[in-house]
Design a protein around this motif. Structure first.
Motif, PDB file in Angstrom:
ATOM      1  N   GLN A   1      -1.665   4.542   8.595  1.00  0.00           N
ATOM      2  CA  GLN A   1      -1.118   3.447   8.410  1.00  0.00           C
ATOM      3  C   GLN A   1      -1.895   2.365   8.432  1.00  0.00           C
ATOM      4  O   GLN A   1      -1.668   1.534   7.643  1.00  0.00           O
ATOM      5  CB  GLN A   1       0.012   3.196   9.421  1.00  0.00           C
ATOM      6  CG  GLN A   1       1.061   4.513   9.248  1.00  0.00           C
ATOM      7  CD  GLN A   1       1.964   4.194  10.589  1.00  0.00           C
ATOM      8  OE1 GLN A   1       1.783   3.604  11.682  1.00  0.00           O
ATOM      9  NE2 GLN A   1       3.181   4.711  10.506  1.00  0.00           N
ATOM     10  N   ILE A   2      -2.893   2.245   9.344  1.00  0.00           N
ATOM     11  CA  ILE A   2      -3.904   0.953   9.188  1.00  0.00           C
ATOM     12  C   ILE A   2      -4.639   1.040   7.869  1.00  0.00           C
ATOM     13  O   ILE A   2      -4.994   0.049   7.184  1.00  0.00           O
ATOM     14  CB  ILE A   2      -4.727   0.933  10.416  1.00  0.00           C
ATOM     15  CG1 ILE A   2      -3.945   0.915  11.588  1.00  0.00           C
ATOM     16  CG2 ILE A   2      -6.001   0.148  10.457  1.00  0.00           C
ATOM     17  CD1 ILE A   2      -4.812   0.914  12.974  1.00  0.00           C
ATOM     18  N   LEU A   3      -5.185   2.101   7.491  1.00  0.00           N
ATOM     19  CA  LEU A   3      -5.720   2.374   6.149  1.00  0.00           C
ATOM     20  C   LEU A   3      -4.977   2.062   5.030  1.00  0.00           C
ATOM     21  O   LEU A   3      -5.465   1.252   4.202  1.00  0.00           O
ATOM     22  CB  LEU A   3      -6.505   3.844   5.938  1.00  0.00           C
ATOM     23  CG  LEU A   3      -7.657   4.001   6.766  1.00  0.00           C
ATOM     24  CD1 LEU A   3      -7.963   5.652   6.877  1.00  0.00           C
ATOM     25  CD2 LEU A   3      -8.843   3.317   6.744  1.00  0.00           C
ATOM     26  N   THR A   4      -3.819   2.461   4.906  1.00  0.00           N
ATOM     27  CA  THR A   4      -2.811   2.063   4.032  1.00  0.00           C
ATOM     28  C   THR A   4      -2.695   0.530   4.349  1.00  0.00           C
ATOM     29  O   THR A   4      -2.653  -0.158   2.893  1.00  0.00           O
ATOM     30  CB  THR A   4      -1.444   2.829   4.076  1.00  0.00           C
ATOM     31  OG1 THR A   4      -1.932   4.166   3.960  1.00  0.00           O
ATOM     32  CG2 THR A   4      -0.619   2.529   3.079  1.00  0.00           C
ATOM     33  N   GLY A   5      -2.376   0.075   5.151  1.00  0.00           N
ATOM     34  CA  GLY A   5      -2.160  -1.542   5.191  1.00  0.00           C
ATOM     35  C   GLY A   5      -3.357  -2.372   4.806  1.00  0.00           C
ATOM     36  O   GLY A   5      -3.206  -3.375   4.174  1.00  0.00           O
TER      37      GLY A   5
ATOM     38  N   GLY B   1       0.891  -1.066  -0.054  1.00  0.00           N
ATOM     39  CA  GLY B   1       0.059   0.038  -0.067  1.00  0.00           C
ATOM     40  C   GLY B   1       0.778   1.326  -0.007  1.00  0.00           C
ATOM     41  O   GLY B   1       0.420   2.159  -0.715  1.00  0.00           O
ATOM     42  N   SER B   2       1.805   1.257   0.797  1.00  0.00           N
ATOM     43  CA  SER B   2       2.590   2.432   0.795  1.00  0.00           C
ATOM     44  C   SER B   2       3.457   2.803  -0.586  1.00  0.00           C
ATOM     45  O   SER B   2       3.685   3.706  -1.019  1.00  0.00           O
ATOM     46  CB  SER B   2       3.802   2.178   1.991  1.00  0.00           C
ATOM     47  OG  SER B   2       3.279   2.260   3.070  1.00  0.00           O
TER      48      SER B   2
ATOM     49  N   LEU C   1      -3.113   9.005   2.718  1.00  0.00           N
ATOM     50  CA  LEU C   1      -4.196   8.800   3.530  1.00  0.00           C
ATOM     51  C   LEU C   1      -4.217   9.380   4.961  1.00  0.00           C
ATOM     52  O   LEU C   1      -5.020   9.228   5.910  1.00  0.00           O
ATOM     53  CB  LEU C   1      -4.752   7.152   3.570  1.00  0.00           C
ATOM     54  CG  LEU C   1      -4.840   6.568   2.421  1.00  0.00           C
ATOM     55  CD1 LEU C   1      -5.064   5.027   2.784  1.00  0.00           C
ATOM     56  CD2 LEU C   1      -6.078   7.210   1.604  1.00  0.00           C
ATOM     57  N   GLY C   2      -3.190  10.177   5.504  1.00  0.00           N
ATOM     58  CA  GLY C   2      -3.023  10.851   6.248  1.00  0.00           C
ATOM     59  C   GLY C   2      -1.934  10.573   7.259  1.00  0.00           C
ATOM     60  O   GLY C   2      -1.366   9.408   6.774  1.00  0.00           O
TER      61      GLY C   2
END
Length: 84
Positions: free
Chosen positions: A60-64, A42-43, A53-54
Motif C-alpha cells: 500500500q505504501i509503495l502503491t501510494g 496508484g490503485s 506490488l504485494g
C-alpha cells in the motif's frame, strides 16, 4: 481505525513520493492529502495495468508513493514548476 490507518499510510506514501519527486517534503497536511490521493490513483492505475506490488502495508505504501509521484508530476505540469 480504518481512517487513522489511511491517514498514516497516506502520510508515509505522500512523504516518500514528495522526497523522491521533489527532494523535500511538502508538510504533513499536504503529504497526507497527496499520499491518500496518490494511493487512490496508484490503485486505479495498477488495476488497469493488472500490476500488484504485494499485499499488506508495504504494498500500500509503495502503491501510494508511486501514485503520489504521478500526481506530483501532473501538479508540476499544471503549475509550471511552481511549488504547491
Amino acid at each position: 481505525m480504518g481512517i487513522l490507518y489511511s491517514i498514516i499510510i497516506g502520510a508515509i506514501a505522500g512523504w516518500l513520493g514528495s522526497v523522491i519527486f521533489k527532494g523535500h517534503g511538502l508538510g504533513l497536511l499536504w503529504n497526507i492529502i497527496i499520499g491518500i490521493l496518490g494511493g487512490i490513483l496508484g490503485s486505479w492505475l495498477f488495476g488497469v495495468l493488472n500490476i500488484s506490488l504485494g499485499a499488506g502495508w508495504v504494498g500500500q505504501i509503495l502503491t501510494g508513493a508511486i501514485g503520489a509521484i504521478v500526481l506530483l508530476a501532473l501538479i508540476n505540469l499544471l503549475t509550471g514548476g511552481r511549488r504547491v
